[in-house]
Design an enzyme around this catalytic site. Structure first.
Site, PDB file in Angstrom:
ATOM      1  N   ILE A 222      66.738  81.563  84.506  1.00 60.66           N
ATOM      2  CA  ILE A 222      66.462  81.408  85.940  1.00 60.66           C
ATOM      3  C   ILE A 222      65.230  82.276  86.214  1.00 60.66           C
ATOM      4  CG2 ILE A 222      68.102  83.273  86.528  1.00 60.66           C
ATOM      5  CD1 ILE A 222      68.639  81.908  89.188  1.00 60.66           C
ATOM      6  N   SER A 223      64.281  81.743  86.984  1.00 59.99           N
ATOM      7  CA  SER A 223      63.021  82.457  87.190  1.00 59.99           C
ATOM      8  C   SER A 223      63.231  83.755  87.972  1.00 59.99           C
ATOM      9  CB  SER A 223      62.031  81.575  87.954  1.00 59.99           C
ATOM     10  OG  SER A 223      61.859  80.333  87.314  1.00 59.99           O
TER      11      SER A 223
END
Ligand code: SAH
Length: 212
Positions: free
Chosen positions: A59-60
């Site tokens: 997940i960024s």
């Protein structure tokens, strides 16, 4: 650990680091990042860091999500946007309320299905998901006013540039695993593109093919 106070602390930090868009900050304040992460890691959801989501993907990092969203929207509202690499759906859920229609492609089916459930849970309705190799964009839905890639090719794919409307903006990490740059490509006219390097980043690679 997932309280509003913890979330507000992250928002303050993003602001200190130079995120100016109140629209972006406000959507990020309202979005529960912990639902995009497996329970075992949920207590770290409001740290400003990328976290594993399985299948060797992440997940960024919130700062990067904020920066990319803010940059994409910097020249005015966008009606139609393409995202390459849905992943957990976190970036998708930040972008969706800020644009007209969002098209998002992901090559790993199980990640896409989880993302779909999360978007449904949040009541987000203006997102169209597709299980496909997004290195070629989504030609049937082009042109796009904006394209955001969450995975890094070696070079900016020509197909993505050609799927931009005139005036459209593409934000994309480019390069190998240890020297990537975040680039902003603007289609100035039918045949003219300008490119700006924003900062050094570290994204997972854009890979070809799909996984069921
Ligand atoms: N913004 C996402 C980040 C996901 S990581 C989030 O916040 O969760 C990047 C994603 O890009 C991964 O899920 C990976 O599977 C996907 N990806 C990589 N190459 C791709 C391609 N060619 N087409 C579509 N998705 C791709």
């Amino acid at each position: 650990m997932t309280s509003q106070r913890t979330r507000d602390r992250l928002i303050n930090r993003l602001r200190e680091q130079g995120i100016n868009s109140e629209d972006v900050l406000s959507v990020m304040r309202e979005t529960p990042r912990h639902i995009f992460i497996d329970e075992a890691l949920a207590h770290r959801a409001y740290e400003d860091t990328a976290l594993p989501i399985g299948y060797n993907q992440t997940i960024s990092q919130p700062f990067i999500v904020a920066r990319m969203t803010e940059t994409l929207l910097a020249a005015g509202p966008l009606k139609k946007v393409l995202e390459v690499g849905t992943g957990s759906g976190y970036q998708t859920s930040i972008l969706a309320p800020l644009v007209g229609e969002l098209y998002s492609v992901e090559r790993i089916r199980p990640l896409q299905e989880k993302a779909r459930n999360r978007l449904r849970m949040l009541g987000i309705k203006n997102v169209n998901l597709k299980h496909t190799d997004g290195g070629m964009g989504w030609a049937a839905k082009a042109p796009f006013d904006g394209i955001l890639a969450a995975c890094a090719p070696e070079d900016v794919p020509e197909e993505l540039m050609q799927q931009l409307a005139v005036g459209g903006r593409l934000i994309i990490p480019v390069g190998g695993s240890d020297n990537q740059e975040l680039k902003l490509v603007v289609r100035e006219s039918e045949n003219e593109f300008s490119t700006q390097v924003l900062e050094c980043v570290k994204f997972v690679p854009l890979l070809s093919g799909t996984i069921r």
